[in-house]
Design an enzyme around this catalytic site. Structure first.
Site, mmCIF file in Angstrom:
data_model
loop_
_atom_site.group_PDB
_atom_site.id
_atom_site.type_symbol
_atom_site.label_atom_id
_atom_site.label_comp_id
_atom_site.label_asym_id
_atom_site.label_seq_id
_atom_site.Cartn_x
_atom_site.Cartn_y
_atom_site.Cartn_z
ATOM 1 N N ASN A 146 0.810 -1.231 0.000
ATOM 2 C CA ASN A 146 0.000 0.000 0.000
ATOM 3 C C ASN A 146 0.842 1.279 0.000
ATOM 4 O O ASN A 146 0.529 2.231 -0.711
ATOM 5 C CB ASN A 146 -1.000 -0.006 1.163
ATOM 6 C CG ASN A 146 -0.337 -0.077 2.515
ATOM 7 O OD1 ASN A 146 0.765 -0.614 2.648
ATOM 8 N ND2 ASN A 146 -0.980 0.450 3.511
ATOM 9 N N GLU A 244 3.355 -3.920 12.563
ATOM 10 C CA GLU A 244 2.393 -2.835 12.314
ATOM 11 C C GLU A 244 1.260 -3.471 11.533
ATOM 12 O O GLU A 244 1.430 -3.825 10.369
ATOM 13 C CB GLU A 244 3.083 -1.695 11.551
ATOM 14 C CG GLU A 244 2.349 -0.389 11.694
ATOM 15 C CD GLU A 244 1.245 -0.237 10.671
ATOM 16 O OE1 GLU A 244 0.119 -0.731 10.957
ATOM 17 O OE2 GLU A 244 1.489 0.351 9.626
ATOM 18 N N CYS A 278 -2.970 2.417 6.206
ATOM 19 C CA CYS A 278 -3.258 1.845 7.543
ATOM 20 C C CYS A 278 -3.924 2.862 8.457
ATOM 21 O O CYS A 278 -4.800 2.501 9.239
ATOM 22 C CB CYS A 278 -2.013 1.243 8.168
ATOM 23 S SG CYS A 278 -0.511 2.126 7.845
ATOM 24 N N GLU A 457 7.665 2.653 14.959
ATOM 25 C CA GLU A 457 8.578 3.000 13.877
ATOM 26 C C GLU A 457 8.694 4.519 13.876
ATOM 27 O O GLU A 457 7.923 5.208 14.555
ATOM 28 C CB GLU A 457 8.021 2.502 12.536
ATOM 29 C CG GLU A 457 7.809 1.003 12.558
ATOM 30 C CD GLU A 457 7.644 0.374 11.191
ATOM 31 O OE1 GLU A 457 6.536 0.485 10.646
ATOM 32 O OE2 GLU A 457 8.614 -0.221 10.693
HETATM 33 P P1 NDP Z 1 -0.193 -9.453 3.885
HETATM 34 O O1 NDP Z 1 -0.009 -9.273 5.350
HETATM 35 O O2 NDP Z 1 -0.467 -10.818 3.386
HETATM 36 O O3 NDP Z 1 1.124 -8.948 3.098
HETATM 37 C C1 NDP Z 1 2.071 -8.066 3.604
HETATM 38 C C2 NDP Z 1 3.476 -8.604 3.324
HETATM 39 O O4 NDP Z 1 3.663 -9.847 4.007
HETATM 40 C C3 NDP Z 1 3.750 -8.903 1.846
HETATM 41 O O5 NDP Z 1 5.109 -8.651 1.556
HETATM 42 C C4 NDP Z 1 3.467 -10.406 1.776
HETATM 43 O O6 NDP Z 1 4.081 -11.037 0.683
HETATM 44 C C5 NDP Z 1 4.065 -10.861 3.087
HETATM 45 N N1 NDP Z 1 3.570 -12.146 3.575
HETATM 46 C C6 NDP Z 1 2.381 -12.747 3.299
HETATM 47 N N2 NDP Z 1 2.298 -13.928 3.946
HETATM 48 C C7 NDP Z 1 3.458 -14.084 4.634
HETATM 49 C C8 NDP Z 1 3.966 -15.097 5.486
HETATM 50 N N3 NDP Z 1 3.274 -16.202 5.769
HETATM 51 N N4 NDP Z 1 5.193 -14.932 6.041
HETATM 52 C C9 NDP Z 1 5.915 -13.833 5.785
HETATM 53 N N5 NDP Z 1 5.481 -12.833 4.967
HETATM 54 C C10 NDP Z 1 4.270 -12.953 4.405
HETATM 55 O O7 NDP Z 1 -1.293 -8.467 3.427
HETATM 56 P P2 NDP Z 1 -2.271 -8.608 2.166
HETATM 57 O O8 NDP Z 1 -1.532 -8.180 0.971
HETATM 58 O O9 NDP Z 1 -2.905 -9.959 2.111
HETATM 59 O O10 NDP Z 1 -3.410 -7.576 2.538
HETATM 60 C C11 NDP Z 1 -4.551 -8.036 3.201
HETATM 61 C C12 NDP Z 1 -5.121 -7.050 4.165
HETATM 62 O O11 NDP Z 1 -4.139 -6.699 5.140
HETATM 63 C C13 NDP Z 1 -5.528 -5.723 3.572
HETATM 64 O O12 NDP Z 1 -6.763 -5.788 2.962
HETATM 65 C C14 NDP Z 1 -5.485 -4.849 4.784
HETATM 66 O O13 NDP Z 1 -6.645 -5.016 5.543
HETATM 67 C C15 NDP Z 1 -4.303 -5.385 5.540
HETATM 68 N N6 NDP Z 1 -3.070 -4.636 5.246
HETATM 69 C C16 NDP Z 1 -2.689 -3.668 6.098
HETATM 70 C C17 NDP Z 1 -1.580 -2.928 5.825
HETATM 71 C C18 NDP Z 1 -1.137 -1.863 6.723
HETATM 72 O O14 NDP Z 1 -0.422 -0.961 6.318
HETATM 73 N N7 NDP Z 1 -1.468 -1.919 7.955
HETATM 74 C C19 NDP Z 1 -0.787 -3.140 4.627
HETATM 75 C C20 NDP Z 1 -1.253 -4.206 3.797
HETATM 76 C C21 NDP Z 1 -2.351 -4.917 4.118
HETATM 77 P P3 NDP Z 1 3.281 -11.217 -0.717
HETATM 78 O O15 NDP Z 1 3.039 -9.853 -1.242
HETATM 79 O O16 NDP Z 1 4.222 -11.999 -1.533
HETATM 80 O O17 NDP Z 1 2.007 -11.936 -0.370
#
Ligand code: NDP
Length: 476
Positions: A146, A244, A278, A457
């Protein structure tokens, strides 16, 4: 684009690839290596070797390298912003803000290098102690899609200044700008291996990084379920973690607020980055005395937003980042419609006609009469949808604001000092804004309470998350 290990470009050992799409057009714009645990292992080995010399540099010398990199990022900000818009979808103006924000962060940490000092403790006849701050070693950073550039800055700025080396895993849909920034850092005299970037899926590369025994800390931003899994895996080898995990920020507008300013605050707070932030305004509470006129102004302002490909001029909101993110929002809105748990005043549907056809656009949406317990307010609504509730007084507003498992940010809009003080004291969140929302410059500590996460952070506070004390006890 290739991953970066030891200051050089690298394909995955498996020679597997993942395509990167432009979310505004659905076109494939590049491909990245689909890395594997073996790629993580060689990146960690490289970071471990680089740690031996990086930790011996003075904080000032490390800061100067960050400063130099920030200058180079500023010089290339237009190209970086364009790349960010193409892979993430946000309007070019927002991408420019984000890239400049990254440079601001590196400059901030360069500027506080002198704060990495220690203490002396005098113990009389028992002796004297010197307490120094030591880096942790190799750290792992896992970042989302994001705000990939800003969040990369939040992680690498304090980690590198404190003397750690890093292996960073970008989100699969937004790795390109992170890789390009890695290249700029490498070209800004960052020693090879201090920052390594391994692309690939969370399940494969992300988990391998969290499990690797030589990684001493994981800093993660993303969703709660992933964060909890990472915490459990990291604890098996007693790694430090910063998590976070998002929020459901309330914005409270009292009847003594500047209404026009608050309407603008709500629109920017919710629809910036197509609602995928977020600390976006995710629940809007209006005092009942101003709710009627406020909602009318808000609706008109939302309907004036220009939606389109972020590369085009004068666009206010781009597409969502992926079909999956759009489907999540579609489901929640369809459910609200089916169960009468809200009245959709404007928007409420995916945009699939004409120039929007190939992209992942969703119409900016305003929902009123939201019922208690609706997913519109119980979940983190990560898209361009604003649920509005009416409250009779401050007490109810605070109680509703706290009625969540999250606790990242909140804002109170008022001209009354006593109201401000009460909101600050009673709302559970890491940051409370007054008459604004969203802004987090590098000086300001950032992070949540409750299920919004662990640790902070940003600011000088983040240095505590990337260092530990070590004591020399001199018994005379
Ligand atoms: P994720 O938590 O899945 O992804 C965030 C990061 O974690 C990406 O780099 C992802 O890799 C990685 N990741 C995913 N699974 C694992 C794992 N098992 N072990 C280690 N790293 C991992 O978020 P999503 O993209 O699925 O988003 C889903 C929801 O999360 C959103 O709709 C929102 O509600 C929330 N979100 C909140 C954020 C914030 O800033 N607080 C940011 C993003 C999401 P990869 O991209 O390869 O899957």
């Amino acid at each position: 684009m290739l991953m970066r290990i030891g200051g050089k470009e690298s394909a995955s050992l498996d020679e597997a690839w993942t395509e990167v799409e432009n979310p505004a057009t659905g076109e494939v714009i590049d491909r990245i290596p689909a890395g594997s645990p073996d790629d993580v292992a060689r990146a960690v080995d490289t970071a471990e070797a680089a740690f031996r010399t990086w930790k011996k540099k003075t904080p000032r010398d490390r800061g100067m390298i960050l400063f130099h990199a920030a200058q180079n990022v500023r010089q290339q900000h237009k190209d970086l912003a364009r790349l960010l818009t193409m892979e993430q979808g946000k309007p070019l103006t927002e991408s420019i803000d984000e890239v400049r924000g990254f440079a601001n962060i590196l400059e901030f940490y360069a500027g506080i290098s002198a704060q990495l000092s220690g203490d002396t403790i005098r113990l009389g006849a028992a002796g004297d102690c010197m307490v120094v701050r030591e880096p942790l070693g190799v750290c792992g950073a896992i970042i989302p899609w994001n705000m990939p550039v800003l969040i990369m800055g939040w992680k690498i700025g304090p980690a590198l200044l404190a003397g750690n080396t890093l292996v960073l895993k970008p989100a699969s849909t937004t790795s390109l700008t992170n890789l390009q920034l890695g290249k700029i850092l490498d070209e800004s005299s960052l020693p090879p291996g201090v920052l390594n970037i391994v692309t690939g899926s969370g399940n494969s590369v992300g988990e391998a990084l969290v499990k690797h025994p030589s990684v001493r800390k994981i800093s993660f931003t993303g969703n709660i379920a992933t964060g909890l899994r990472i915490r459990d895996l990291a604890h098996q080898s007693l790694k430090a973690v910063t998590l976070e995990l998002g929020g459901s920020d309330p914005m409270i507008v009292m009847n003594d607020a500047d209404i026009d300013k608050a309407v603008e605050g709500a629109v920017r707070g919710r629809f910036y980055n197509a609602g995928q932030t977020c600390t976006a305004v995710k629940r809007l509470y209006l005092h009942e005395k101003i709710a009627g006129p406020f909602v009318l102004k808000l609706k008109a302002r939302i309907e004036s937003l220009r939606i389109g490909n972020g590369l085009e001029p004068a666009i206010d909101m781009g597409p969502m980042n992926s079909p999956m993110q759009r489907e999540r929002i579609e489901k929640i809105i369809d459910e609200a419609r089916d169960t009468n748990s809200g009245t959709i005043l404007t928007g409420g549907c995916p945009m699939k006609e004409g120039s929007y056809k190939q992209g992942y656009f969703y119409s900016p949406t305003l929902v009123t009469d939201v019922t208690t317990g609706s997913r519109l307010v119980t979940e983190e609504l990560f898209g361009p949808v604003l649920p509005v509730m009416t409250v009779p007084d401050l007490e109810t507003a605070i109680s509703e604001a706290n009625n969540t498992r999250f606790g990242l940010g909140a804002s109170i809009w008022t001209s009354n000092l006593a109201t401000t003080k009460r909101a600050f004291d009673e709302i559970r969140a890491g940051i409370i804004w007054v008459n604004r929302h969203l802004t987090v410059p590098p000086e300001v500590p950032f992070g949540g309470t409750n299920e919004s996460g662990i640790g902070r952070e940003n600011g000088h506070h983040a240095l505590d998350q990337y260092s530990e004390t070590k004591t020399l006890f001199l018994g005379w």
